[in-house]
Design a protein around this motif. Structure first.
Motif, PDB file in Angstrom:
ATOM      1  N   TYR A 158      51.435  48.174  39.546  1.00  0.00           N
ATOM      2  CA  TYR A 158      51.380  47.793  41.163  1.00  0.00           C
ATOM      3  C   TYR A 158      50.114  48.791  41.654  1.00  0.00           C
ATOM      4  CZ  TYR A 158      54.968  44.617  41.297  1.00  0.00           C
ATOM      5  OH  TYR A 158      55.634  43.461  41.001  1.00  0.00           O
ATOM      6  N   LYS A 159      50.109  50.062  41.123  1.00  0.00           N
ATOM      7  CA  LYS A 159      49.188  50.988  41.573  1.00  0.00           C
ATOM      8  C   LYS A 159      47.682  50.526  41.371  1.00  0.00           C
ATOM      9  CE  LYS A 159      51.369  55.326  42.595  1.00  0.00           C
ATOM     10  NZ  LYS A 159      51.609  56.347  42.339  1.00  0.00           N
ATOM     11  N   TYR A 160      47.769  50.011  40.018  1.00  0.00           N
ATOM     12  CA  TYR A 160      46.207  49.684  39.816  1.00  0.00           C
ATOM     13  C   TYR A 160      46.014  48.458  40.561  1.00  0.00           C
ATOM     14  CZ  TYR A 160      45.713  52.953  35.816  1.00  0.00           C
ATOM     15  OH  TYR A 160      45.730  53.909  34.941  1.00  0.00           O
ATOM     16  N   ALA A 161      46.903  47.445  40.767  1.00  0.00           N
ATOM     17  CA  ALA A 161      46.726  46.365  41.341  1.00  0.00           C
ATOM     18  C   ALA A 161      46.276  46.719  42.675  1.00  0.00           C
ATOM     19  CB  ALA A 161      47.932  45.490  41.587  1.00  0.00           C
ATOM     20  N   GLU A 162      46.684  47.432  43.391  1.00  0.00           N
ATOM     21  CA  GLU A 162      46.271  48.065  44.945  1.00  0.00           C
ATOM     22  C   GLU A 162      44.899  48.513  44.857  1.00  0.00           C
ATOM     23  OE1 GLU A 162      49.681  50.540  46.007  1.00  0.00           O
ATOM     24  OE2 GLU A 162      50.891  48.717  46.330  1.00  0.00           O
ATOM     25  N   GLN A 163      44.705  49.336  43.796  1.00  0.00           N
ATOM     26  CA  GLN A 163      43.442  49.838  43.415  1.00  0.00           C
ATOM     27  C   GLN A 163      42.134  48.915  43.419  1.00  0.00           C
ATOM     28  OE1 GLN A 163      42.549  52.761  40.603  1.00  0.00           O
ATOM     29  NE2 GLN A 163      44.398  53.841  40.751  1.00  0.00           N
ATOM     30  N   ILE A 164      42.421  47.894  42.574  1.00  0.00           N
ATOM     31  CA  ILE A 164      41.565  46.422  42.174  1.00  0.00           C
ATOM     32  C   ILE A 164      41.267  46.126  43.547  1.00  0.00           C
ATOM     33  CG2 ILE A 164      41.510  44.424  41.136  1.00  0.00           C
ATOM     34  CD1 ILE A 164      43.216  45.561  38.899  1.00  0.00           C
ATOM     35  N   ILE A 165      42.238  45.725  44.519  1.00  0.00           N
ATOM     36  CA  ILE A 165      42.048  45.068  45.468  1.00  0.00           C
ATOM     37  C   ILE A 165      41.130  45.814  46.823  1.00  0.00           C
ATOM     38  CG2 ILE A 165      43.268  44.001  47.669  1.00  0.00           C
ATOM     39  CD1 ILE A 165      45.676  43.499  45.927  1.00  0.00           C
ATOM     40  N   LYS A 166      41.494  46.976  46.531  1.00  0.00           N
ATOM     41  CA  LYS A 166      40.620  47.947  47.608  1.00  0.00           C
ATOM     42  C   LYS A 166      39.181  47.996  47.190  1.00  0.00           C
ATOM     43  CE  LYS A 166      43.366  51.530  49.283  1.00  0.00           C
ATOM     44  NZ  LYS A 166      44.025  52.991  48.941  1.00  0.00           N
ATOM     45  N   ALA A 167      38.928  48.077  45.655  1.00  0.00           N
ATOM     46  CA  ALA A 167      37.654  48.124  45.151  1.00  0.00           C
ATOM     47  C   ALA A 167      36.804  47.196  45.525  1.00  0.00           C
ATOM     48  CB  ALA A 167      37.814  48.649  43.716  1.00  0.00           C
ATOM     49  N   LYS A 168      37.128  46.048  45.629  1.00  0.00           N
ATOM     50  CA  LYS A 168      36.331  44.829  45.815  1.00  0.00           C
ATOM     51  C   LYS A 168      36.927  43.793  46.815  1.00  0.00           C
ATOM     52  CE  LYS A 168      34.156  44.948  41.047  1.00  0.00           C
ATOM     53  NZ  LYS A 168      34.483  44.536  39.893  1.00  0.00           N
ATOM     54  N   GLU A 169      35.963  43.151  47.465  1.00  0.00           N
ATOM     55  CA  GLU A 169      36.709  42.029  48.492  1.00  0.00           C
ATOM     56  C   GLU A 169      36.035  40.551  47.654  1.00  0.00           C
ATOM     57  OE1 GLU A 169      36.122  40.706  52.807  1.00  0.00           O
ATOM     58  OE2 GLU A 169      36.264  42.740  52.442  1.00  0.00           O
ATOM     59  N   LYS A 170      37.376  39.978  47.010  1.00  0.00           N
ATOM     60  CA  LYS A 170      36.982  38.944  46.173  1.00  0.00           C
ATOM     61  C   LYS A 170      37.990  37.824  46.460  1.00  0.00           C
ATOM     62  CE  LYS A 170      35.578  39.448  41.662  1.00  0.00           C
ATOM     63  NZ  LYS A 170      35.922  39.931  40.410  1.00  0.00           N
ATOM     64  N   ASP A 171      37.460  36.428  46.053  1.00  0.00           N
ATOM     65  CA  ASP A 171      38.406  35.471  46.264  1.00  0.00           C
ATOM     66  C   ASP A 171      39.406  35.437  45.126  1.00  0.00           C
ATOM     67  OD1 ASP A 171      37.525  34.297  48.235  1.00  0.00           O
ATOM     68  OD2 ASP A 171      36.294  32.953  47.385  1.00  0.00           O
ATOM     69  N   THR A 172      38.943  35.754  43.707  1.00  0.00           N
ATOM     70  CA  THR A 172      39.665  35.866  42.534  1.00  0.00           C
ATOM     71  C   THR A 172      39.424  37.169  41.927  1.00  0.00           C
ATOM     72  OG1 THR A 172      39.647  33.462  42.533  1.00  0.00           O
ATOM     73  CG2 THR A 172      40.575  34.406  40.561  1.00  0.00           C
ATOM     74  N   TYR A 173      40.473  37.706  41.283  1.00  0.00           N
ATOM     75  CA  TYR A 173      40.423  39.082  40.587  1.00  0.00           C
ATOM     76  C   TYR A 173      40.363  38.675  39.139  1.00  0.00           C
ATOM     77  CZ  TYR A 173      40.351  41.527  45.142  1.00  0.00           C
ATOM     78  OH  TYR A 173      40.067  42.107  46.167  1.00  0.00           O
ATOM     79  N   ILE A 174      39.513  39.397  38.320  1.00  0.00           N
ATOM     80  CA  ILE A 174      39.537  38.915  36.980  1.00  0.00           C
ATOM     81  C   ILE A 174      40.214  40.228  35.987  1.00  0.00           C
ATOM     82  CG2 ILE A 174      38.200  38.294  35.084  1.00  0.00           C
ATOM     83  CD1 ILE A 174      37.969  36.275  37.051  1.00  0.00           C
ATOM     84  N   VAL A 175      41.241  39.898  35.317  1.00  0.00           N
ATOM     85  CA  VAL A 175      41.950  40.806  34.379  1.00  0.00           C
ATOM     86  C   VAL A 175      41.494  40.222  33.083  1.00  0.00           C
ATOM     87  CG1 VAL A 175      43.861  41.687  33.660  1.00  0.00           C
ATOM     88  CG2 VAL A 175      43.673  41.422  36.008  1.00  0.00           C
ATOM     89  N   GLU A 176      40.748  41.208  32.268  1.00  0.00           N
ATOM     90  CA  GLU A 176      40.365  40.862  30.922  1.00  0.00           C
ATOM     91  C   GLU A 176      40.937  41.546  29.796  1.00  0.00           C
ATOM     92  OE1 GLU A 176      36.168  39.696  30.053  1.00  0.00           O
ATOM     93  OE2 GLU A 176      36.244  41.472  29.269  1.00  0.00           O
ATOM     94  N   SER A 177      41.135  40.817  28.753  1.00  0.00           N
ATOM     95  CA  SER A 177      41.120  41.528  27.301  1.00  0.00           C
ATOM     96  C   SER A 177      40.693  40.830  26.315  1.00  0.00           C
ATOM     97  CB  SER A 177      42.890  41.539  27.197  1.00  0.00           C
ATOM     98  OG  SER A 177      43.212  42.046  26.038  1.00  0.00           O
ATOM     99  N   GLY A 178      40.557  41.278  25.277  1.00  0.00           N
ATOM    100  CA  GLY A 178      39.960  40.629  24.330  1.00  0.00           C
ATOM    101  C   GLY A 178      39.862  41.249  22.770  1.00  0.00           C
ATOM    102  N   ILE A 179      39.762  40.323  21.695  1.00  0.00           N
ATOM    103  CA  ILE A 179      39.723  40.981  20.352  1.00  0.00           C
ATOM    104  C   ILE A 179      39.074  40.011  19.610  1.00  0.00           C
ATOM    105  CG2 ILE A 179      41.681  39.864  19.577  1.00  0.00           C
ATOM    106  CD1 ILE A 179      42.756  42.533  18.398  1.00  0.00           C
ATOM    107  N   THR A 180      38.528  40.693  18.254  1.00  0.00           N
ATOM    108  CA  THR A 180      38.065  39.746  17.444  1.00  0.00           C
ATOM    109  C   THR A 180      39.000  39.138  16.481  1.00  0.00           C
ATOM    110  OG1 THR A 180      36.123  41.295  17.236  1.00  0.00           O
ATOM    111  CG2 THR A 180      36.272  39.721  15.418  1.00  0.00           C
ATOM    112  N   PRO A 181      39.299  37.834  16.420  1.00  0.00           N
ATOM    113  CA  PRO A 181      40.160  37.404  15.446  1.00  0.00           C
ATOM    114  C   PRO A 181      39.792  37.407  13.879  1.00  0.00           C
ATOM    115  CG  PRO A 181      39.029  35.674  16.496  1.00  0.00           C
ATOM    116  CD  PRO A 181      38.089  36.875  16.954  1.00  0.00           C
TER     117      PRO A 181
END
Ligand SMILES: [Zn+2]
Ligand SMILES: [Zn+2]
Length: 509
Positions: free
Chosen positions: A8-31
């Motif tokens: 929740y702390k990170y979520a609050e930081q994310i919202i504070k950092a940028k004003e956006k319609d949709t926030y993007i959380v990303e992860s990834g890997i080489t299969p």
């Protein structure tokens, strides 16, 4: 209210950092191999932050990026040696050695997506091969080529040997043999001319032909900027000096104009008893499917939702019982059924929930399920009857059935000897003195009266004091399970068929 939970702390930081319609959380890997329980930490870490964002009430997407345009680099253990001939092809063009999928990459992607879904991860999957082939990143590739010297200088800073003078921040897949065994020249604009080791030569415009891709250290910052990612945590190894995070930031900002993202480090996952972190190369991996054989998916989520900067151990031994107990306690806190409420645990539980529900599900302790399913010899219906003798309120709903099935798996595969038993069908031959027989008779009378497990435990203890407590307990265990130790005796006897228990205590059968 200010939340103390890390997600929740990170979520609050994310919202504070940028004003956006949709926030993007990303992860990834080489299969390119089994995506194991160690890799899963990143998957779930991102998911917790994503869920926290939704919970706060903003729009968010969890995008899971498959680096499936990466090359097949080497033949791993367990794959036939003949696969050497595919080295240099994208992993999505390398055949599946097991023959069950359309490519090497699909084999691992498919297993992962099933596991992720079972663990309540709702991600939007993006295939980098599809994106590159569509030419989505043409302008970004051009930027990388234009900034070749800068990128090389950033990467060289942390290398023992600098990259070769003719190094380029991209690789071309040959149109004839499909491999990246090529050298190319950038003709300016979007034009590329290449030669391949196979003898093929070609010229193309990379807005029209998506056969060029950025290497991983350039691809990651590109993608973070292109999608304007808001959160992507990464493992400890990426955050060390010279790790991919240190080189990513300057390239992200200067070359691709990234606006900033939150990218904390998460700690390793260990398998209990091993010093090395879980990794394919160390050969000590546990898969999520293995976890799902004995852990409820929500309990897995709970276990992974420890503090982000703390490592944790996965275990299949007695610790498993504790993990279930902590989860159950957090659940009771969430539903206000504990005296002391730890808000952090309440948040942790909320982020673990997969099935939405109005009331608290029934909570048979996992240890009781382990005993019940053994008494019932693996029969779930009978085991529910056994559980009801101890917990009359249990109706045998989904949670209970699931736990009994998992408990049976645990008994068969992982449980230590000390918790395993089989109830003897007939009276074992045993020398028993008269005093002990007297005690057994008294206990049998109490059982006949139908007293509850804990009271029965006290009765046995009191009877034991007349002769020898330890000996009386072990005699009873021997009578029922042929071992001198077993599950907590009072509840154990109380959970079995009353006539059967009485007869056995009276040495009648
Ligand atoms: Zn397959
Ligand atoms: Zn070629």
């Amino acid at each position: 209210m200010e939340k103390s939970h890390w997600a929740y702390k990170y979520a609050e930081q994310i919202i504070k950092a940028k004003e956006k319609d949709t926030y993007i959380v990303e992860s990834g890997i080489t299969p390119s191999g089994v995506i194991h329980a160690g890799n899963f930490r990143e998957v779930l870490t991102q998911d917790f932050v994503y869920r926290a964002l939704l919970d706060i009430g903003v729009n968010a997407v969890y995008q899971y990026v498959w680096d499936d345009y990466d090359r097949f680099r080497k033949v791993p253990k367990g794959v036939p040696k003949e696969w050497e001939e595919y080295i240099g092809l994208p992993v999505t063009k390398t055949p599946d050695p097991w023959g069950c999928h359309d490519s090497y990459a699909s084999h691992f992607k498919d297993a992962f997506m099933k596991e992720a879904e079972q663990c309540g991860v709702e991600a939007k999957y993006i295939s980098m091969r599809e994106e590159y082939e569509k030419g989505v990143f043409s302008d970004e590739i051009k930027k990388a080529l234009e900034n070749r010297d800068f990128i090389k200088s950033v990467l060289d800073k942390y290398r023992k040997e600098p990259l070769p003078d003719d190094w380029m921040p991209a690789r071309v897949y040959c149109e004839k043999c499909g491999k990246d065994t090529t050298r190319f020249e950038w003709l300016g604009d979007y034009k590329i001319k290449y030669v391949c080791d196979c003898g093929n030569e070609g010229e193309f415009d990379f807005r029209r032909k998506g056969i060029i891709k950025l290497p991983w250290r350039v691809d990651w910052p590109m993608r973070l900027a292109y999608y304007d990612v808001d959160f992507e945590s990464s493992g400890k190894e990426h955050q060390a000096a010279g790790g991919s995070m240190t080189t990513t930031i300057p390239i992200y900002k200067k070359v691709f104009g990234g606006r900033g993202f939150i990218g904390p480090m998460y700690e390793f996952v260990y398998f209990k008893g091993q010093k090395e972190k879980m990794s394919s190369s160390a050969g000590n991996v546990v898969t999520v499917s293995q976890l799902l054989e004995v852990y409820e998916a929500e309990v897995i989520r709970y276990m992974y939702n420890t503090r982000i900067n703390r490592s944790f151990e996965i275990s299949f031994d007695m610790d498993l019982l504790n993990t279930y107990n902590y989860f159950d306690k957090a659940e009771r806190m969430y539903y206000g059924k504990e005296k002391e409420i730890d808000e952090n645990e309440v948040d942790r539980y909320r982020l673990s929930v997969i099935e939405k529900r109005d009331e608290m599900p029934e909570q048979p302790p996992f240890s009781s399920c382990v005993n019940a399913i053994q008494i019932a010899l693996g029969d779930i219906e009978k085991a529910i009857e056994v559980l009801r003798k101890l917990y009359p309120e249990i109706e045998g709903k989904g949670r209970t059935r699931r736990r009994l099935a998992l408990a049976w798996n645990w008994v068969k595969k992982y449980a230590p000897e000390q918790v395993k038993f089989t109830v003897k069908e007939s009276l074992p031959e045993l020398e028993i003195d008269d005093k002990t027989k007297q005690s057994l008779k008294k206990i049998a009378e109490k059982v006949k009266e139908g007293i509850d497990g804990e009271s029965l435990q006290a009765v046995i203890y009191e009877e034991g004091k007349k002769t020898d407590v330890k000996q009386l307990f072990s005699t009873i265990y021997l009578l029922f399970i042929g071992k001198s130790r077993g599950p907590r005796l009072g509840p154990f006897l109380a959970s079995m068929d009353r006539d059967f228990v009485v007869n056995r205590l009276l040495l009648k059968g």
